[in-house]
Design an enzyme around this catalytic site. Structure first.
Site, PDB file in Angstrom:
ATOM      1  N   ALA A  65     -47.957  15.994  33.286  1.00 56.85           N
ATOM      2  CA  ALA A  65     -48.495  14.647  33.087  1.00 56.85           C
ATOM      3  C   ALA A  65     -48.014  13.776  34.241  1.00 56.85           C
ATOM      4  CB  ALA A  65     -47.999  14.102  31.753  1.00 56.85           C
ATOM      5  N   GLY A 110     -47.490  19.295  31.144  1.00 59.52           N
ATOM      6  CA  GLY A 110     -48.845  19.162  30.595  1.00 59.52           C
ATOM      7  C   GLY A 110     -49.834  20.141  31.210  1.00 59.52           C
ATOM      8  N   GLU A 113     -49.388  23.260  29.346  1.00 51.76           N
ATOM      9  CA  GLU A 113     -49.934  23.042  27.994  1.00 51.76           C
ATOM     10  C   GLU A 113     -51.450  23.229  27.994  1.00 51.76           C
ATOM     11  OE1 GLU A 113     -48.161  19.204  27.402  1.00 51.76           O
ATOM     12  OE2 GLU A 113     -46.597  20.025  26.109  1.00 51.76           O
ATOM     13  N   GLU A 133     -39.826  19.025  31.317  1.00 52.51           N
ATOM     14  CA  GLU A 133     -39.690  17.723  30.629  1.00 52.51           C
ATOM     15  C   GLU A 133     -38.255  17.361  30.297  1.00 52.51           C
ATOM     16  OE1 GLU A 133     -42.105  19.875  30.082  1.00 52.51           O
ATOM     17  OE2 GLU A 133     -43.967  18.893  29.507  1.00 52.51           O
TER      18      GLU A 133
HETATM   19  N1  CO8 Z   1     -46.610  13.158  38.159  1.00 51.41           N
HETATM   20  C1  CO8 Z   1     -46.876  12.312  39.177  1.00 51.41           C
HETATM   21  N2  CO8 Z   1     -46.867  12.692  40.468  1.00 51.41           N
HETATM   22  C2  CO8 Z   1     -46.571  13.964  40.742  1.00 51.41           C
HETATM   23  C3  CO8 Z   1     -46.284  14.910  39.732  1.00 51.41           C
HETATM   24  C4  CO8 Z   1     -46.311  14.458  38.380  1.00 51.41           C
HETATM   25  N3  CO8 Z   1     -46.094  15.273  37.350  1.00 51.41           N
HETATM   26  N4  CO8 Z   1     -46.012  16.099  40.323  1.00 51.41           N
HETATM   27  C5  CO8 Z   1     -46.136  15.905  41.631  1.00 51.41           C
HETATM   28  N5  CO8 Z   1     -46.472  14.628  41.914  1.00 51.41           N
HETATM   29  C6  CO8 Z   1     -46.715  14.004  43.218  1.00 51.41           C
HETATM   30  C7  CO8 Z   1     -45.407  13.756  43.981  1.00 51.41           C
HETATM   31  O1  CO8 Z   1     -44.807  12.549  43.556  1.00 51.41           O
HETATM   32  C8  CO8 Z   1     -45.904  13.711  45.387  1.00 51.41           C
HETATM   33  O2  CO8 Z   1     -46.493  12.466  45.618  1.00 51.41           O
HETATM   34  P1  CO8 Z   1     -46.198  11.692  47.049  1.00 51.41           P
HETATM   35  O3  CO8 Z   1     -46.775  12.602  48.084  1.00 51.41           O
HETATM   36  O4  CO8 Z   1     -46.948  10.406  46.891  1.00 51.41           O
HETATM   37  O5  CO8 Z   1     -44.718  11.554  47.143  1.00 51.41           O
HETATM   38  C9  CO8 Z   1     -47.033  14.735  45.414  1.00 51.41           C
HETATM   39  O6  CO8 Z   1     -47.432  14.915  44.055  1.00 51.41           O
HETATM   40  C10 CO8 Z   1     -46.600  16.081  45.956  1.00 51.41           C
HETATM   41  O7  CO8 Z   1     -45.472  16.496  45.228  1.00 51.41           O
HETATM   42  P2  CO8 Z   1     -44.060  16.904  45.931  1.00 51.41           P
HETATM   43  O8  CO8 Z   1     -43.926  16.248  47.248  1.00 51.41           O
HETATM   44  O9  CO8 Z   1     -42.986  16.674  44.915  1.00 51.41           O
HETATM   45  O10 CO8 Z   1     -44.340  18.457  46.141  1.00 51.41           O
HETATM   46  P3  CO8 Z   1     -43.236  19.618  46.223  1.00 51.41           P
HETATM   47  O11 CO8 Z   1     -43.968  20.823  46.659  1.00 51.41           O
HETATM   48  O12 CO8 Z   1     -42.049  19.178  47.002  1.00 51.41           O
HETATM   49  O13 CO8 Z   1     -42.724  19.811  44.703  1.00 51.41           O
HETATM   50  C11 CO8 Z   1     -43.031  20.080  42.306  1.00 51.41           C
HETATM   51  C12 CO8 Z   1     -43.618  20.274  43.733  1.00 51.41           C
HETATM   52  C13 CO8 Z   1     -41.793  20.989  42.155  1.00 51.41           C
HETATM   53  C14 CO8 Z   1     -44.091  20.484  41.312  1.00 51.41           C
HETATM   54  C15 CO8 Z   1     -42.614  18.600  42.130  1.00 51.41           C
HETATM   55  O14 CO8 Z   1     -43.699  17.761  42.542  1.00 51.41           O
HETATM   56  C16 CO8 Z   1     -42.280  18.226  40.712  1.00 51.41           C
HETATM   57  O15 CO8 Z   1     -41.186  18.535  40.250  1.00 51.41           O
HETATM   58  N6  CO8 Z   1     -43.211  17.579  39.976  1.00 51.41           N
HETATM   59  C17 CO8 Z   1     -42.980  17.110  38.650  1.00 51.41           C
HETATM   60  C18 CO8 Z   1     -43.092  18.247  37.644  1.00 51.41           C
HETATM   61  C19 CO8 Z   1     -42.804  17.774  36.236  1.00 51.41           C
HETATM   62  O16 CO8 Z   1     -41.732  17.278  35.935  1.00 51.41           O
HETATM   63  N7  CO8 Z   1     -43.782  17.938  35.318  1.00 51.41           N
HETATM   64  C20 CO8 Z   1     -43.665  17.525  33.953  1.00 51.41           C
HETATM   65  C21 CO8 Z   1     -44.205  16.151  33.787  1.00 51.41           C
HETATM   66  S1  CO8 Z   1     -43.948  15.495  32.159  1.00 51.41           S
HETATM   67  C22 CO8 Z   1     -45.163  16.228  31.232  1.00 51.41           C
HETATM   68  O17 CO8 Z   1     -45.948  16.974  31.697  1.00 51.41           O
HETATM   69  C23 CO8 Z   1     -45.154  15.818  29.794  1.00 51.41           C
HETATM   70  C24 CO8 Z   1     -46.446  16.173  29.109  1.00 51.41           C
HETATM   71  C25 CO8 Z   1     -46.579  15.270  27.905  1.00 51.41           C
HETATM   72  C26 CO8 Z   1     -47.899  15.453  27.207  1.00 51.41           C
HETATM   73  C27 CO8 Z   1     -48.938  14.457  27.627  1.00 51.41           C
HETATM   74  C28 CO8 Z   1     -50.246  15.092  27.809  1.00 51.41           C
HETATM   75  C29 CO8 Z   1     -50.278  16.036  28.970  1.00 51.41           C
END
Ligand code: CO8
Length: 259
Positions: A65, A110, A113, A133
């Site tokens: 998400a 998400g 999921e 999460e």
């Molecule tokens: N949300 C918002 N932005 C994101 C997300 C995310 N989940 N994942 C990546 N991005 C963005 C980054 O902020 C970045 O943006 P910018 O270039 O503007 O800085 C861009 O995407 C590229 O990402 P990275 O530079 O971080 O890329 P890397 O290759 O270095 O890293 C990762 C990739 C490891 C995937 C890293 O981006 C990361 O850890 N992302 C977050 C993963 C995460 O925590 N996911 C869980 C989110 S919470 C959730 O899903 C709860 C669900 C609840 C249910 C609701 C319905 C779905």
């Protein structure tokens, strides 16, 4: 119809749903789920679509998400996001047609999921899976605690969720989270092969099998057997059953018409 966050195409009886927020690794927000909901409703009613594929891009199926969208939200915003995600995901899960998640790169939170709502998960060698999460101070909120623990060994699911563990495709295959690993550049062609095979199956029998499996998981074995028996017997009212069995006796290939 054009969508802002999803590219949707209908080709050769397959509905291709491509998540399309590449700058954010296909992070999911309310709009994505609203669009998904519309697309799934369309697919359900379109008799020309026999199979649905959900995919992302090479780097991400979906990285969860949208954290930026959630960071300052309160309880009521969290309910709004999860409400629409539950509606769209339940519709996907209940779709009467086979669904395949074609996963390359990250399938996290998400995103995982969403993949768990599909009948099959085919992954490229670079795929990574997990529920991070916990490291954000929350838990999976779009069905992750429920669907993962039902699909795979409960203690492995618990460990993945408690530790926010990210696993590679070999481990995902070993624990039964995915069905197959393919080369990155062969993901779409391999998924297409499976989709075409599925699209040639008798649609009414596929629909009945999916109903029996899904509904059966939520009830006792005794009630599940009744669900299966009713669906099995109902299929004797179809032309496809007569065609399938006559084709066997006449030693020819069956031609199913979905009636
Ligand atoms: N949300 C918002 N932005 C994101 C997300 C995310 N989940 N994942 C990546 N991005 C963005 C980054 O902020 C970045 O943006 P910018 O270039 O503007 O800085 C861009 O995407 C590229 O990402 P990275 O530079 O971080 O890329 P890397 O290759 O270095 O890293 C990762 C990739 C490891 C995937 C890293 O981006 C990361 O850890 N992302 C977050 C993963 C995460 O925590 N996911 C869980 C989110 S919470 C959730 O899903 C709860 C669900 C609840 C249910 C609701 C319905 C779905």
């Amino acid at each position: 119809m054009e969508y802002k966050n999803i590219i949707f195409e209908k080709k050769e009886q397959i509905g291709w749903i491509k998540l399309n927020r590449p700058k954010k690794l296909n992070a999911l927000n309310r709009e994505v789920f609203e669009e998904l909901d519309l697309i799934i409703t369309d697919v359900q009613e379109d008799n020309n679509i026999k199979v649905v594929v959900i995919t992302g891009n090479e780097k991400a199926f979906a990285a969860g998400a949208d954290i930026e969208h959630m960071v300052n939200g309160g309880i009521s915003e969290a309910f709004k996001l999860t409400d629409i995600s539950i509606v769209a995901q339940e519709k996907l899960s209940d779709l009467s047609k086979p669904t395949i998640a074609a996963i390359s790169g990250y399938a996290l939170g998400g995103g995982l999921e969403l993949a768990l709502c599909c009948d099959f998960r085919i992954a490229a060698e670079n795929a990574r899976f997990g529920f991070p999460e916990i490291s954000l101070g929350v838990i999976p909120g779009g069905g992750g605690t429920q669907r993962l623990a039902r699909l795979i060994n409960q203690s492995i699911a618990t460990k993945m969720i408690f530790l926010g563990e990210i696993i590679d495709c070999d481990k995902a295959l070993k624990i039964g989270l995915i069905e197959k690993i393919v080369k990155e550049n062969e993901l779409i062609s391999e998924v297409k092969k499976l989709a075409i095979t599925l699209s040639n199956m008798p649609v009414l029998a596929i629909r009945a099998a999916k109903k029996a499996i899904k509904n059966g998981l939520n009830v006792s074995l005794k009630d599940g057997l009744i669900i299966e028996q009713n669906l099995f017997c109902m299929l004797f009212g179809t032309e496809d059953q007569k065609e399938g069995m006559n084709a066997f006796i006449e030693k020819r290939k069956a031609k199913f018409l979905g009636r």
